[in-house]
Design an enzyme around this catalytic site. Structure first.
Site, PDB file in Angstrom:
ATOM      1  N   GLY A  33      16.720  34.764  -9.331  1.00  0.00           N
ATOM      2  CA  GLY A  33      17.857  34.964  -8.437  1.00  0.00           C
ATOM      3  C   GLY A  33      18.746  33.747  -8.413  1.00  0.00           C
ATOM      4  N   ASN A  34      19.620  33.675  -7.426  1.00  0.00           N
ATOM      5  CA  ASN A  34      20.478  32.499  -7.266  1.00  0.00           C
ATOM      6  C   ASN A  34      20.815  32.327  -5.794  1.00  0.00           C
ATOM      7  OD1 ASN A  34      23.213  33.794  -6.684  1.00  0.00           O
ATOM      8  ND2 ASN A  34      22.669  34.810  -8.608  1.00  0.00           N
ATOM      9  N   HIS A  35      21.538  31.245  -5.472  1.00  0.00           N
ATOM     10  CA  HIS A  35      21.743  30.858  -4.067  1.00  0.00           C
ATOM     11  C   HIS A  35      22.963  31.506  -3.408  1.00  0.00           C
ATOM     12  CE1 HIS A  35      18.506  27.992  -3.866  1.00  0.00           C
ATOM     13  NE2 HIS A  35      18.958  27.344  -4.922  1.00  0.00           N
ATOM     14  N   ALA A 101      27.548  36.969  -7.436  1.00  0.00           N
ATOM     15  CA  ALA A 101      26.984  36.044  -8.433  1.00  0.00           C
ATOM     16  C   ALA A 101      25.939  36.837  -9.221  1.00  0.00           C
ATOM     17  CB  ALA A 101      26.367  34.832  -7.746  1.00  0.00           C
TER      18      ALA A 101
END
Ligand code: CTP
Ligand code: CA
Length: 225
Positions: A33-35, A101
């Site tokens: 995943g990402n932030h 994102a």
């Protein structure tokens, strides 16, 4: 937000907005995943709805919530699911804003059981996801307006202009890095908007709700001027 006739700017328009990260499953308990918080995309969805648009918000795993009427939330996990939802909604949309994102890569296989640790290294094979913005750019009809985002750590102007062209977008919002370096987890953004017609608009750092107003002002301007 109201036009000359006292109506909302975007009454009768349908908008598609992506927001948040995507989670790409490695096994039943792990993901890539990402932030991304989803806050910028949510602020845009809310601003579009306030101005009268029917908004379809395709939201990856995120804690953000909205209670504004006129926003339909499509919850998704993966880039593939986000792509499928966008492909279904885009043909009837007037405006599409891709602020998610989206993971660029996803595991080739998701292990059916939790991966156990063994000796040595673990290699996870990844394959590219579909580029949603680019796909919509290829499908775009004359009257549809397509907005993308860019976050770069180097050559930001050139990369933003490259994305404007390669994705057939009408507008790219370049997110500048915060002074501290990271781009995520802040309630403010500093953006530059690059438009297809050649306009480049530089904005001050401001709260994401205000950035959303600036972006929607440009959308309305391109739609009606
Ligand atoms: N995007 C998308 N689908 C993807 C990847 C990106 O719709 N699979 C969209 C993002 O939502 C954003 C824009 O494309 O609006 C640019 O994303 P960004 O990550 O900055 O660029 P990429 O084209 O993925 O290229 P790179 O990450 O290599 O800079
Ligand atoms: Ca990317």
């Amino acid at each position: 937000g109201d036009n000359f006739f006292g109506q909302k700017d975007l009454a009768g328009k349908k908008a598609l907005v992506t927001a948040g990260p995507t989670y790409e499953p490695i096994d039943p308990v792990r993901f890539i995943g990402n932030h991304s918080s989803g806050k910028m995309g949510l602020a845009i969805a809310e601003e579009l709805a306030r101005r009268g648009a029917e908004v379809h918000l395709v939201l990856g795993p995120s804690a953000v919530k909205t209670t504004l009427p006129g926003i339909y939330v499509h919850k998704v996990q993966t880039a593939g699911q986000m792509y499928d939802t966008c492909m279904a909604e885009f043909p009837s949309a007037d405006i599409a804003v891709m602020s998610a994102a989206v993971a660029d890569y996803t595991p080739v296989e998701t292990a059916p059981e939790k991966i156990k640790k063994t000796s040595g290294t673990l290699v996870i094979e990844l394959t590219k996801t579909k580029d949603i913005l680019k796909s919509l750019g290829q499908l775009k009809r004359d009257k549809q307006l397509l907005v993308g985002f860019a976050l770069e750590t180097a050559n930001e102007r050139q990369y933003a202009l490259d994305k404007l062209a390669s994705k057939n977008a009408d507008l790219i919002v370049l997110n500048s890095l915060n002074d501290e370096g990271a781009g995520f987890g802040y309630d403010t953004n500093k953006v530059t908007i690059f438009e297809k017609g050649g306009n480049e608009l530089v904005y001050d750092r401001k709260p994401k709700q205000q950035v959303a107003k600036d972006i929607v002002d440009r959308i309305v301007n391109i739609l009606y001027v």
